[in-house]
Scaffold this active site. Structure first.
Site, PDB file in Angstrom:
ATOM      1  N   ALA A  58       0.828  -1.204   0.000  1.00 35.98           N
ATOM      2  CA  ALA A  58       0.000   0.000   0.000  1.00 35.98           C
ATOM      3  C   ALA A  58       0.867   1.261   0.000  1.00 35.98           C
ATOM      4  O   ALA A  58       1.954   1.266  -0.577  1.00 35.98           O
ATOM      5  CB  ALA A  58      -0.977  -0.034   1.177  1.00 35.98           C
ATOM      6  N   SER A  59       0.421   2.268   0.677  1.00 32.55           N
ATOM      7  CA  SER A  59       1.097   3.570   0.554  1.00 32.55           C
ATOM      8  C   SER A  59       2.498   3.587   1.140  1.00 32.55           C
ATOM      9  O   SER A  59       3.256   4.518   0.895  1.00 32.55           O
ATOM     10  CB  SER A  59       0.262   4.656   1.218  1.00 32.55           C
ATOM     11  N   THR A  60       2.856   2.550   1.942  1.00 32.59           N
ATOM     12  CA  THR A  60       4.234   2.534   2.432  1.00 32.59           C
ATOM     13  C   THR A  60       5.189   2.390   1.251  1.00 32.59           C
ATOM     14  O   THR A  60       6.371   2.706   1.352  1.00 32.59           O
ATOM     15  CB  THR A  60       4.461   1.360   3.408  1.00 32.59           C
TER      16      THR A  60
END
Lengths: 367, 614
Positions: B323-325
């Site tokens: 995801a956004s990591t």
């Protein structure tokens, strides 16, 4: 192709001795897998009978091929066995920490056993072709040495130091029989003794430990040391007449994983006593004498050397196996011919007998 | 045949005939030696051997080695051995089996039929001991020992058994023991093992089994007719195994587990300067002591049927979209490839059209105009959709792999998953369909085909923290011999470097600081100037987002997984943490507070330690 005279000259005596030994072997094995009444391993007995059948087939096959073909095909047979040893290194099956067996469908074979015969053939071939009757010098011995060294290295890798050394013992005995110059012999003995400490320095600790245990089983009281103690109790408790067929109690202890293979003599000694053991020794001695007689009557060098080589192989098997089971010699994986359980050993011995019969019945023929 | 060779030519026969005779006499002499030896053993010493044989009296007993202990990094004992008493019977020594079993039943309170059952199932050759009951309670041991003269053939063996001091603590990391399987017995390195022995099955108990195991010893004993030992002939002592000192800090581990209580997911905390794993939690967990005493089938069923998969080590086996990591990697790729610079701005209206599809930002109202640093801080999806249109998936994948994704981290634990960094070639190989441009838009924000483990995320964030070095995570700090000397010290292992220029790394790092400390950062809730955390939130969709009003909403059961990765303190990081909470919804609301608490607990403890040192 087939000569009627072959039947005339067939060596019934040698065959009879072989059958007698096989019969004793099966009887002892029957006892080894049945005594005590707990374990039923009849499967082993059937398997062994099957191996006798296979070995007998191999023996028969060699009647139709003159042993002189072994001379021609000697290097091919040798190379084939080397290939099998290499195959063991690559595809071999592990058992007890070593890699000695090739699995071919339902059966597993130990190519190091077949190698012993191949060594006899290839050395007989070399001596018959290159040896002129005087004692051999250093130069004459280089080639036979290499012929033994190659399989030696392969078998040591498995690791099976006992079988590997046996190749040298067999090859060396045959060489001595053929004849070595006195000064060469003395030189070899001196060089060998000088090499020991040098080789020792290069060995790793675990290798040293393995060799020391090999020489002195007492160093390993949980393994071979324990086997020896139990084996001696079994043999000794047999006393004069033994405890009778199926009457062994030590055997029932399951003290030896190898009681039906390398240590089968302890079962025989316990049940048949000193009388039975002496009888077995006598039959073996007759068997060896008969084999030597085959060599005695053979009139070409290859046949003579081959017969002597096979006799020597059988002799060392008998002596080393019995010596180790009685606690006289280090414990090495050497089977008792015709008596120990194990397909590779049975087939090797019977092939050897087949070659002896072959030499015996063709002694008056030339082709 | 060699041409011209004449087989009929005589073999110098006289010479060889003499030798053949000699050979016979040599053989006969050797046989005489064998005969003499037989005479000595069977006739001369036969009586003595017959006596020994009547009692079947030399037996071999095995001495089990002491298995190495396991400590935390400060030498606090985590795994110990305790003595356990096994009840065995040697059937060959028993005259009246029923009577003996009844007596045993009376002394132990265990039904005689249970013993009979085991006896039938495990019976071997007569003098091999059969295990009737393992781990007998102490009262029964006392009673049986007192009556041992009425109980021929009965034996009690003391055996060390594993004891996990804090049941469940670090269960996935420490692992457990189980009975050796047939397959394991056949491996050459296990030649020393016997059926019924216990070996490490998971965790460090398995990976370091060879070190912990030690070497079996044994003794030859003489027993009397009742099977009782009367003399020890020879003993080979067992060699104890070496001990493990884990990199884990027990207090931090305990705290981390408390924080994950009632949640499903994983947390791993690392020292970003060397890769030491300070705590590692996969939740829910299990009690290893169940395995140490032999797990019952109903207990085992309960564990494997649990929908939250307690037996799985979610730190290294759980695969989730990063995801956004992942946007940190996307940002580095964009900067290094020259697609954007620190000034490049894009406008986020809440969505973007690409092809015939609408790609949305998690924030429906949009973020307005932002630069890269602001896009990271606010986790704007649209900004990265613009980047994706200027960057091929294969270039992006190259940076992903360079940061450790898509390959195993090499942590010293078994069964680690490699995850997945998709490329165009991978997709063609896998599905036969060429890569679609729109798919890059999903991949660049860490969704789509991307799969990562919590451990990979931790290694990546640790590298961002320490200036770019990727370390192999290690759970074992050092190995000590039973005597105390160090057998294997800890040495950090570098596995790679982030391919990023100093200035670009600084930009990403400072954006991560803003994620926590800026008013508009996605993790502003955990802001604490004392700790100075830099991190990144992530929300991994479980299915394609249907009603994405913002980063947190979804249907029950399909709530997204919550990510948070962080390091602290910003200037000189001492800890890096990755947290994933399954169905935890927002990274900011669930995962970030856990990470912040782990960091706080660790740094406060460190500061206390530092002060104590001064």
């Amino acid at each position: 192709m087939f000569d009627r005279r072959l039947i005339t000259y067939f060596d019934w005596g040698l065959l009879a001795l072989t059958v007698l030994l096989g019969g004793m072997g099966v009887a002892v094995l029957y006892s080894a897998v049945n005594a005590g009444g707990h374990v039923s391993q009849e499967g082993l007995l059937l398997k062994q009978l099957l191996w006798f059948a296979i070995g007998g087939g191999g023996m028969l096959l060699s009647f139709f091929v003159s042993y002189k073909k072994f001379d021609q095909w000697g290097l091919v047979i040798y190379a084939g066995c080397i290939l099998l040893l290499v195959a063991v290194m690559v595809f071999g099956r592990y058992g007890g920490g070593a890699r000695r067996w090739l699995v071919l469908g339902p059966v597993s074979v130990q190519p190091s056993e077949l190698m012993k015969i191949a060594i006899c053939i290839v050395l007989a071939r070399y001596f018959a072709r290159n040896f002129m009757g005087q004692g051999m010098g250093v130069k004459d011995l280089v080639q036979p040495f290499i012929l033994v060294l190659i399989p030696f290295i392969l078998i040591v890798q498995q690791p099976d130091l006992g079988t590997a050394l046996l190749l040298f013992v067999i090859g060396g005995s045959l060489t001595l029989f053929v004849g070595v110059q006195k000064k060469t012999l003395l030189g070899f003995i001196a060089a060998g003794m000088a090499a020991v400490p040098v080789v020792w320095l290069f060995l790793k600790d675990y290798q040293k430990h393995r060799i020391l245990t090999f020489l002195d089983p007492g160093r390993d009281p949980l393994g071979t040391g324990y086997h020896i103690i139990q084996s001696k109790i079994a043999i000794g408790s047999g006393q004069l007449f033994g405890k009778g067929f199926l009457g062994g109690t030590q055997n029932a202890l399951d003290f030896l994983p190898e009681q039906h293979t390398d240590f089968i003599l302890s079962v025989l000694a316990e049940e048949w006593g000193f009388v039975g053991c002496s009888l077995l020794l006598l039959v073996y001695l007759l068997f060896l004498a008969w084999s030597l007689n085959v060599a005695y009557r053979c009139r070409d060098p290859f046949g003579t050397f081959l017969a002597v080589g096979i006799t020597i192989m059988n002799f060392w098997h008998i002596f080393i196996n019995m010596g180790m089971v009685m606690g006289l010699l280090p414990v090495v994986g050497v089977p008792l011919p015709m008596v120990s359980y194990g397909g590779s050993s049975v087939v090797t011995t019977l092939l050897g007998v087949g070659i002896l019969l072959n030499i015996s019945m063709r002694r008056f023929l030339s082709d | 045949m060699a041409p011209g060779m004449n087989y009929l030519k005589s073999t110098e026969s006289d010479g060889y005939r003499r030798r053949l005779m000699l050979l016979f006499w040599v053989a006969a002499f050797f046989f005489l030696v064998l005969l003499a030896r037989l005479f000595y053993l069977q006739i001369f010493q036969g009586h003595e051997y017959a006596r020994l044989s009547e009692n079947n009296c030399i037996r071999l007993q095995s001495i089990l080695p002491h298995r190495g202990l396991i400590y935390d990094r400060h030498g606090r004992l985590l795994v110990d051995n305790r003595p356990a008493y096994d009840l065995l019977i040697v059937p060959g020594d028993v005259k009246n089996m029923d009577e003996v079993l009844e007596r045993l039943a009376a002394l132990t309170g265990i039904a005689a039929d249970e013993f009979r059952d085991r006896l039938e199932r495990n019976r071997g050759p007569g003098y091999r001991a059969v295990l009737l009951r393992q781990d007998l309670d102490r009262d029964a041991v006392g009673l049986i020992s007192a009556r041992r003269y009425d109980l021929p053939g009965v034996r009690i063996d003391a055996k060390p058994r594993r004891q996990y001091m804090y049941p469940g603590l670090g269960a996935h990391l420490v692992g457990y023991l189980g009975e050796v399987s047939l397959l394991e017995l056949q491996r050459p390195e296990n030649a020393d093992l016997r059926g019924g022995d216990f070996v490490g099955k998971t965790g460090v108990e398995r990976v370091y089994d060879g070190v912990l195991r030690g070497e079996r010893g044994g003794r030859q004993v003489e027993v009397n007719a009742r099977g009782q030992v009367i003399r020890i002939l020879q003993t080979v002592p067992a060699k104890p195994g070496a001990s493990l000192y884990l990199a884990m800090d027990r207090d931090l581990q305990e705290e981390t587990e408390k924080l994950m209580e009632g949640r499903v997911g994983a947390v791993v905390a690392m020292d970003p300067n060397n890769g030491q794993v300070l705590s590692m939690v996969s939740s829910p967990s299990f009690d290893q002591n169940l395995f140490a005493r032999g797990i019952r089938s109903d207990e085992w069923r309960a564990l494997v049927n649990n929908p939250h998969r307690p037996m799985e080590n979610k730190v290294i086996q759980g695969l989730y979209p990063p995801a956004s990591t992942y946007k940190m990697i996307s940002a580095i790729a964009a900067l290094e490839e020259g697609v954007v610079d620190s000034e490049t701005r894009f406008f986020c209206s809440g969505s973007i059209r690409y092809g015939d599809r609408e790609f949305r930002c998690w924030r429906r109202g949009g973020h307005g105009s932002l630069n890269l640093k602001e896009a990271l801080e606010r986790s704007c999806d649209v900004y990265f959709y613009h980047v994706a249109q200027r960057l091929s998936v294969d270039r992006l994948a190259w940076y992903g792999r360079a940061a450790g994704f898509g390959r195993r981290t090499g942590v010293d634990l078994d069964h680690e998953e490699a995850g997945l960094v998709p490329t165009a070639a991978w997709k063609r190989r896998r599905t036969g369909v060429p890569w679609q441009g729109g798919e890059t838009l999903s991949v660049i924000i860490g969704q789509g085909y991307n799969l990562a483990t919590c451990m990979q995320a931790a290694v990546m964030i640790a590298a961002l923290g320490n200036g770019g070095t990727l370390y192999r995570p290690q759970v074992v700090h050092e190995i000590r011999k039973a005597g105390g000397g160090i057998l294997r010290p800890f040495t950090p292992e570098v596995t790679g470097r982030l391919p990023v220029e100093e200035a670009h790394l600084e930009l990403v790092r400072s954006a991560l600081r803003d994620v926590v400390s800026s008013r508009s950062g996605t993790a502003r809730r955990i802001n604490d100037p004392e700790l100075d955390i830099a991190g990144k939130t992530g929300t991994a969709q479980v299915l394609s987002r249907k009603s994405d009003d913002d980063e947190t909403s979804s249907r029950p059961g399909f709530e997204p997984h919550a990510w948070f990765v962080a390091f602290a303190p910003y200037e000189k990081p001492r800890i890096a943490v990755a947290v994933i909470v399954e169905h935890g919804e927002g990274g900011s609301t669930v995962a970030a507070p856990i990470a912040a608490d782990v960091i706080r607990f660790y740094l406060e403890k460190q500061m206390a330690d530092d002060k104590a040192l001064e």
